[in-house]
Every structure is written in structure tokens, then in C-alpha cells.
Design an enzyme around this catalytic site. Structure first.
Site, mmCIF file in Angstrom:
data_model
loop_
_atom_site.group_PDB
_atom_site.id
_atom_site.type_symbol
_atom_site.label_atom_id
_atom_site.label_comp_id
_atom_site.label_asym_id
_atom_site.label_seq_id
_atom_site.Cartn_x
_atom_site.Cartn_y
_atom_site.Cartn_z
ATOM 1 N N GLU A 75 2.704 -11.145 17.164
ATOM 2 C CA GLU A 75 2.709 -12.607 17.365
ATOM 3 C C GLU A 75 3.194 -13.357 16.130
ATOM 4 O O GLU A 75 3.824 -14.410 16.239
ATOM 5 C CB GLU A 75 1.313 -13.101 17.760
ATOM 6 C CG GLU A 75 0.897 -12.730 19.180
ATOM 7 C CD GLU A 75 0.277 -11.341 19.275
ATOM 8 O OE1 GLU A 75 0.251 -10.621 18.247
ATOM 9 O OE2 GLU A 75 -0.171 -10.969 20.385
ATOM 10 N N PHE A 137 -15.206 -11.776 25.759
ATOM 11 C CA PHE A 137 -14.186 -10.843 25.288
ATOM 12 C C PHE A 137 -12.888 -11.605 24.969
ATOM 13 O O PHE A 137 -12.391 -12.363 25.791
ATOM 14 C CB PHE A 137 -13.917 -9.772 26.358
ATOM 15 C CG PHE A 137 -12.831 -8.807 25.944
ATOM 16 C CD1 PHE A 137 -12.993 -7.989 24.829
ATOM 17 C CD2 PHE A 137 -11.641 -8.738 26.646
ATOM 18 C CE1 PHE A 137 -11.995 -7.122 24.434
ATOM 19 C CE2 PHE A 137 -10.630 -7.873 26.263
ATOM 20 C CZ PHE A 137 -10.802 -7.059 25.146
ATOM 21 N N GLN A 138 -12.354 -11.393 23.807
ATOM 22 C CA GLN A 138 -11.129 -12.040 23.327
ATOM 23 C C GLN A 138 -11.215 -13.560 23.338
ATOM 24 O O GLN A 138 -10.226 -14.250 23.548
ATOM 25 C CB GLN A 138 -9.904 -11.544 24.097
ATOM 26 C CG GLN A 138 -9.639 -10.066 23.812
ATOM 27 C CD GLN A 138 -8.273 -9.590 24.252
ATOM 28 O OE1 GLN A 138 -7.681 -10.137 25.178
ATOM 29 N NE2 GLN A 138 -7.765 -8.567 23.587
ATOM 30 N N LYS A 187 -7.627 -19.625 31.299
ATOM 31 C CA LYS A 187 -7.028 -18.794 32.338
ATOM 32 C C LYS A 187 -7.212 -19.423 33.720
ATOM 33 O O LYS A 187 -6.319 -19.377 34.557
ATOM 34 C CB LYS A 187 -7.659 -17.392 32.296
ATOM 35 C CG LYS A 187 -6.865 -16.392 33.108
ATOM 36 C CD LYS A 187 -7.347 -14.973 32.898
ATOM 37 C CE LYS A 187 -6.433 -14.006 33.626
ATOM 38 N NZ LYS A 187 -6.898 -12.611 33.485
#
Ligand SMILES: Cc1ncc(C[n+]2csc(CCOP(=O)(O)OP(=O)(O)O)c2C)c(N)n1
Ligand SMILES: [Mg+2]
Lengths: 588, 188
Positions: A75, A137-138, A187
Site C-alpha cells: 500500500e 478483526f482488521q 463495508k
């Protein structure tokens, strides 16, 4: 690679819901994001996928004809490539990353763009909105992490907000003093439906990039300029950002005032011009540094008196009156107290100032610069660019590339001695031709930046000068070059050291070389692994021939040039010293 | 020389503004003496009132950096004599201690404080004023057993005549300057 069948299927899919881009049909948030980017004129995105951003990547396949996605190998590489793309194309750089580690890997790139005022829009994905704040998570608090290094950032949790927020992001990133903006999209917002309608943002109550022209201040500036006896222009990145190169040239030619440039101001004024005074700062040219403290008037245009330019502030231009033309009001009187401030865009100000200034020449004052040039040539430049014996010098390589390209190439650098040598010895003829990491000095910038520069301006030759240290910080981007066959010309200036740090150890730490010597791999073999042809250059006799080979090759090419191990970049304004105390000689 | 300044910062209601402001102050090693957030007289506009101790030169620099933030509308910096300001304090004191010897009436009256609540165990006293006056009352109450003490951030009103609204209008006009310029930028 797609099979033909897959391509056909995709085509079919694309025609089926052939998007009437600005209709009010129901689309997903991911669709809306991509359509918004298209509305803003985006055609290239640099990025890297992951769990949270998968809905967006899935939709990318539907817009392949309009949006080209470049998959970098890290990235950070995507961020630097997108920045370089922006620097050479004048369009904002766009970068995608997933949540958590994807987003945090961008930070160095964002900070780099922030310090160098580059218009960029970073899109990061975020975990679903119900999980935010739970250490899912993440999940990282990327708004919090990026806040100190973005011009603006914002999180989107509802699909219907996407078009307006993207519009706002582009408006903020590209206007005023440009800078990176980060939009974090959950998301669920990517999957949710909305009816898409796009309207560009042209106004925000709390943010005003259009400053009314202060005509009184411009008149005062003209009077100060017309009465000056030893005036000096300091041109910065702001000149290039506002597209004021023509105005700068006209202003300088009419008034006869010599022009010195900052690192990021390089290429805003042709380096062969009779009024070109040279490059300012720690490793800049002798004349402009020394004579800053002799000028009676300094006209600073789109620059911010960075400490690498001013040296010791207490001894900086005390004798001179200073006019500061700057779009960012917070930069005025920040480091240097000025006599007249003109808070506005460089081009706007210069075009109003030109009619008010008188035609003049400063023969003897300009001659002082030429005398300094001669001194610098005799003491430094000659042996650096035209040595008769000994190991190859960095200046020699850059000088040759400058000759072979006629000064017409986009020069990308990494950070360290290679950067300073490139800035010093390439003779730039066209604007927006130097892509370098200024405010941050980010090692590892060069290789990914060369990719973005080539994609942003495919018509120009792109040559990257990179140190053996910095090359290994983002070496994985060779994979991106292989993947997209990007014809960049990579020149490793291989001195076997973290050269710039070694130079400081030499000069200020009694030559105690702590952790600066490198054990390097065979770069040509590595390049071969990526199907990039290359040559190792060990002798002066092979140098020119190899450079010609590199420049005339159609695809990417790499030269690993063995450089004088312990060469130092001079002149130098030592830390704590004044610009007038610039050193030409250093004997260890 | 360091002195006390009151910064009145008007901003859009954007999440994270306070964070952005404290980043600017932290980088310059400036402590926030007190802070109050509230809605302003203009609908949708938030007002932060910060009290800081620093030099006039530094407060000018940080104010400009704050005003540069995209969501900040306007920043005013005032020295204490340019504003009317107050802080409010609450004191929780043992009833037993205060009742002994009838001090309570005297203390409350001389300090222009008032009693909010009385229970067999404790009394709540409220005082509005400047920091030093509030501290003085605290000193006086201390011997009688102060169980809790809390002082608010500063609230301030400026003496200047020009109000935020007229600034907003001016900014509006300047801002509507050249939309076509943005268009052309976006095009090329
Ligand atoms: C990411 C990062 N880490 C550390 C530094 C500090 N630093 C500046 S120049 C330099 C040495 C660079 O060595 P090399 O890439 O070989 O270039 P040279 O100076 O030898 O040309 C270092 C370590 C930096 N600028 N960036
Ligand atoms: Mg090196």
C-alpha cells in the site's frame, strides 16, 4: 489474465446494466463510489485489495473501460505512485486500501503527500459499522491515525452519503493549498443501495480557497520591488501548483530579478535561464544561499521557509525586507517574520503584480551570482561532474543523463545523496519535471513514484535515481513494473552505504560509521527475476554506453552503477549554520 | 512572556474537530487550562472556548493553524480584558462541619454563592465567578470538610460588536467568488 470467455461475459454484464451515470437508479455504495470517481474525471487508481474493500474491488470489474486499477505490491507503493501521478498530471492521485493493515500501510505515503501539498484522495475500507469500536478483526481507527497528516478526513457509514462526501473530498483536496484527504467507508455502506445522483462540490461554508485579492498589498509590493537594489526571488512548489511558471518568468524577465528555487520549486524556472540563481537549501547552490544574506529585498513565492532552506533562523536574511506571497495564511510569519504579506494564489498575485513593476536590470547584482557559480564550479561541480580518474561520481551520472536527454525528462529521486545530486546536477527545462519527497524525505519513495510518474505522463521519459538503501525499502514494486510493463528507467546509484547518513557520520560523528555500510544483493539478478533487463556498471568507460542503452530501451530498464563509496555532497549548510556560512570544502 | 488567552473557535459540527484542535496544541506543547463546548447563537455552529497560557506570538500561530482546518469557521483570540467570562463551581461539604458555629450564612453571602441542596450528611454550594474567586471559596470551605469539588471550563462572550453572523456572510460572499475556476481545474 482473463480468458476470452471471461471477457465476453464481462462485456455482456456491462451492457446489461449500461449505467446512465447520473440517473437516479438504485446502485450499491461501491457502485456509487466508482461512479463518483468517474464523475470527477478519475481514470487511474492505485491500490491493494482486502476483506473490507472487496465489494468495491468486485465492482471495479464493471467499470474496467473507464477506471484502470494498478495493483502495487504494497500500500505504501500505491500511495507514492498515486502522489507521483498527481505531481506530473496535475490531476488528483487516487488510492484504495482495505481496513486495518492496508490502511495503516498508507500512512507514510499520506504524510509524505501532506507535507508536500499534493492533491490526493485516499479511500480506505472499514469494518461493518456495527463492529466499529469493538477492536474487530482488521479494525483500526484510521481517522484518528491519519488526522494529523490529512487536510481532511471523514468516515461514511451510509451508502447515501457517498456521492456528496466524495464530491467534498475532491473539492478540498484540489483547491486552496492542496493536500491529501482520506475517506473511510464501512463495508456495509459499500453494499447498501442508494439512488445515485452526483453533484460536484463548489462551496463549503467553513472553507474558503478563494481569497479576495488585496490590491493595496500588491501595490505596496510593486513599490518595494521598484526601489530595490539587490532583490532576490525565492520560488517554491506553490509556483508549480498554481501553474504560474509563465508568470514567474515574465515577472523575473521584466524586473531583471534573479530567481532561486526550493527543492520542490525546481523546474518552476528553467535552469539554463540567465536569471536562474540556483537551488536553495542545505545542499543547494552556493550563490543563492550565500547571497540570501546580501539581498535587500526577498520576494518569496509559494514557499514556506522550511528549515532546510533557512538554516539558522536567527541569522537568516536579517538585512532584507521580505515579501511573502503564499496561499496558506498559517505559513505567513510562521518561521520568518515578513514585512509584507500577500495571502493569495501565486499566479493570481503575479499576474496583477507584473503590470505594476518597472522594467529593470541588475547587472552587477546578477554578476555576483555568476561569480559564486564560478567558485562553486571550480571547487565542487567540476570534480563531481567531470572527474578524470577514480570511481564514478553521482554528479557525473546525473550530468550525463541531463546531456543525453537534453534536460527533457521527468526525474524521480529517492532520498539521500542520490536525491541531492539529482536536484543539483540535472538541468531542468520543463515544469513539473522533478518528482521527489521534499518535506518528509521518505526513503523508498523513488521506485513506486517512478511508476506513478510514467502512468501519469506516458509521453515523457521517466528516469529514477535511487540509492542502494532506499531501493530496498520498496523493492517489491519491481513486481508492479513487471505486471504492467511500465517502461521506467531505474538508475541505482550504488555506493554501498546509507550515503547521506554516512556523510553526517563522517562530518559530525568522527567518521564512526555505525550501521551505515550495506551488504547488498545483486540488483541486476533481482531485476532479471522480474524480467527487467539491466546492466551493472563498474567502470567509467562503460558509463555513457550503458546510459544510452537504458534511455533507448522500450521497456523498463535498470542500471546498477557502482559509485565512489565515500563521496560527500557539497556545498553544505551545516546544522545550526547560517545560509551565508555555506561550506564548499570539506576535508575529512 | 506567557499570558492567558481565551480562544473562541466556531466550527461545523464535524466529528473529530476537538481532536484536530488538540493535535495543534499538543505539537506546540501548549496545555489547555480549560475547555467548554456548546452550540453557538448560529444554528448548527459549534463553539469551543479554550483557555491557554502561551506567548502572544504563539497564540497567533496556533489560531491560524486552527482556522486553516477545513471545518473551522472562525477563530478569535482574546486576552482576558477583552471578554466577559465566567466559570462555575460546585462544592460538596459536610453538613456537620458547616452547621457548627453558623458559618454557612456568612460564607455563602460574602462569596455570592448559593446553596443548591441540603441533606443531613452534606450540602451542595454553587458559585459562579472567576477562577481565583472560586479558589478562594474553596480555601474557606476546606476546614469544614470538602467531599467533592468541581470547576467548569470558561464560558466567554466577546465585547467586540461584530458578530459571527456578519463574518459568515462575508466569508460566504468571498467564497462564491469564482466557481468556474474550480470547474476548469477539475476539467484539466
Ligand atoms: C524511511 C526513512 N528512513 C530513514 C531515513 C534517514 N536517511 C536519510 S538519507 C539515508 C541514507 C540513504 O541511503 P541510500 O538510499 O543508499 O542513498 P544515498 O544517500 O547513499 O544516495 C537515510 C537512512 C529516511 N530519510 N527515510
Ligand atoms: Mg547508498
Amino acid at each position: 489474465m482473463n480468458t476470452d470467455l471471461e471477457t465476453d461475459m464481462k462485456k455482456e454484464k456491462a451492457t446489461n446494466n449500461e449505467p446512465t451515470l447520473n440517473g437516479s437508479e438504485q446502485v450499491t455504495g461501491a457502485d456509487a463510489l466508482l461512479r463518483s470517481l468517474i464523475e470527477e474525471g478519475v481514470d487511474t487508481i492505485f491500490g491493494y485489495p482486502g476483506g473490507a474493500i472487496m465489494p468495491v474491488y468486485d465492482k471495479l470489474l464493471d467499470y474496467e473501460d473507464k477506471l484502470k486499477h494498478i495493483l502495487t505490491r504494497h500500500e505504501q507503493g500505491a500511495a507514492h505512485a498515486a502522489q507521483a501521478y498527481a505531481m506530473v498530471s496535475g490531476k488528483p492521485g487516487i488510492c484504495f486500501a482495505t481496513s486495518g493493515p492496508g490502511a495503516t500501510n498508507l500512512i507514510t505515503g499520506i504524510a509524505n503527500a501532506y507535507l508536500d501539498s499534493i492533491p490526493m484522495v485516499f479511500i480506505t475500507a472499514q469494518v461493518v459499522s456495527t463492529l466499529i469500536g469493538t477492536d474487530a478483526f482488521q479494525e483500526t481507527d484510521i481517522l484518528g491515525v491519519s488526522m494529523p497528516v490529512t487536510k481532511w478526513n471523514c468516515q461514511v457509514k451510509k451508502a447515501q452519503d457517498i456521492p456528496d462526501i466524495i464530491a467534498k473530498a475532491f473539492y478540498i483536496a484540489t483547491t486552496g493549498r492542496p493536500g491529501p484527504v482520506l475517506i473511510d467507508i464501512t463495508k456495509d455502506a459499500q453494499n447498501e443501495k442508494l439512488s445515485f445522483k452526483y453533484k460536484k462540490c463548489t462551496y463549503l461554508r467553513s472553507y474558503n480557497p478563494h481569497i479576495p485579492l488585496h490590491t493595496k498589498a500588491i501595490e505596496s509590493a510593486a513599490i518595494m520591488i521598484n526601489h530595490a537594489e539587490r532583490p532576490l526571488i525565492l520560488a517554491g512548489h506553490g509556483v508549480l501548483i498554481s501553474g504560474a511558471e509563465k508568470e514567474l518568468r515574465e515577472f523575473a524577465e521584466k524586473t531583471g530579478i534573479p530567481v532561486a528555487v526550493t527543492l520542490l520549486g525546481i523546474s518552476s524556472f528553467p535552469s539554463g535561464h540567465r536569471l536562474y540563481a540556483g537551488f536553495l537549501g542545505m545542499h543547494g547552490n552556493y550563490g543563492p544561499n550565500l547571497l540570501t544574506n546580501e539581498a535587500d529585498l526577498i520576494i518569496a513565492i509559494g514557499m514556506r521557509f522550511d528549515d532546510r532552506v533557512t538554516g539558522n533562523l536567527k541569522k537568516y536574511a536579517r538585512q532584507a525586507r521580505i515579501i511573502h506571497i503564499e496561499i496558506d495564511e498559517a505559513e505567513i510569519n510562521k518561521n520568518v517574520q515578513v514585512d509584507l504579506e500577500i495571502h493569495n494564489d501565486a499566479k493570481e498575485v503575479l499576474s496583477h503584480l507584473i503590470p505594476l513593476v518597472g522594467k529593470k536590470t541588475y547587472e552587477s547584482w546578477v554578476r555576483e551570482f555568476r561569480i559564486c557559480d564560478k567558485t562553486e564550479f571550480d571547487k565542487v561541480i567540476k570534480s563531481e561532474t567531470k572527474p578524470d580518474s577514480g570511481d564514478i561520481k553521482m554528479g557525473e551520472v546525473i550530468n550525463l543523463v541531463s546531456e543525453l536527454t537534453g534536460g527533457d525528462a521527468v526525474i524521480v529521486t529517492d532520498v539521500g545523496q542520490n536525491q541531492m545530486a539529482a536536484a543539483r546536477y540535472f538541468r531542468f527545462t520543463n515544469p513539473n519535471s522533478l518528482v521527489t519527497s521534499g518535506g518528509m524525505g521518505t526513503m523508498g519513495f523513488g521506485l513506486p513514484a517512478s511508476i506513478g510518474a510514467k502512468i501519469g505522463n506516458p509521453g515523457r521519459q521517466v528516469v529514477a535515481f535511487i540509492g542502494d538503501g532506499g531501493f530496498q525499502m520498496t523493492i517489491q514494486e519491481l513486481g508492479t513494473i513487471l505486471h504492467y510493463r511500465i517502461p521506467v528507467k531505474i538508475i541505482i546509484l550504488n555506493n554501498g552505504y546509507l550515503g547521506m547518513v554516512r556523510q553526517w557520520q563522517d562530518m559530525f560523528f568522527k567518521k564512526r560509521y555505525a550501521s551505515t555500510e550495506l551488504v547488498n544483493p545483486d540488483f541486476v539478478t533481482i531485476a532479471a527475476g522480474y524480467k527487467i533487463p539491466g546492466i551493472k556498471v563498474l567502470e567509467r568507460a562503460e558509463l555513457k554506453k550503458s546510459l544510452i542503452e537504458l534511455l533507448k530501451s522500450d521497456g523498463p530498464y535498470l542500471l546498477d552503477i557502482k559509485i565512489d563509496k565515500e563521496g560527500n555532497v557539497l556545498p553544505m549548510i551545516e546544522p545550526g549554520a547560517s545560509v551565508s556560512e555555506v561550506t564548499l570544502n570539506y576535508k575529512s | 512572556m506567557k499570558q492567558e488567552f481565551t480562544i473562541s473557535l466556531f466550527s461545523e459540527d464535524h466529528i473529530g474537530i476537538l481532536n484536530q484542535i488538540t493535535i495543534i496544541l499538543t505539537r506546540r506543547q501548549i496545555n489547555i487550562e480549560s475547555i467548554t463546548a456548546s452550540e453557538s447563537a448560529v444554528k448548527g455552529v459549534q463553539l469551543l472556548t479554550l483557555v491557554v497560557k502561551t506567548t502572544p506570538d504563539m497564540v497567533r500561530k496556533v489560531a491560524k493553524q486552527m482556522e486553516k482546518l477545513v471545518d473551522v469557521l472562525k477563530v478569535f483570540v482574546h486576552s482576558s480584558d477583552e471578554i466577559i467570562y465566567q466559570e462555575i463551581a460546585l462544592y460538596k461539604v459536610t453538613t456537620k462541619g458547616l452547621m457548627s458555629g453558623n458559618v454557612i450564612d456568612h460564607v455563602v453571602r460574602t462569596h455570592h454563592a448559593r446553596i443548591l441542596e441540603v441533606s443531613p450528611e452534606y450540602m451542595i454550594i454553587e458559585k459562579t465567578g472567576h477562577k481565583s474567586e472560586i479558589a478562594e471559596l474553596l480555601d474557606q470551605l476546606e476546614p469544614y470538610g470538602v467531599l467533592q469539588f468541581v470547576r467548569s471550563g470558561r464560558v466567554a462572550i466577546t465585547k467586540q460588536v461584530k458578530e459571527l453572523n456578519s463574518y459568515l456572510k462575508e466569508m460566504d460572499e468571498a467564497n462564491r467568488f469564482k466557481p468556474e475556476e474550480i470547474e476548469s481545474y477539475n476539467k484539466n
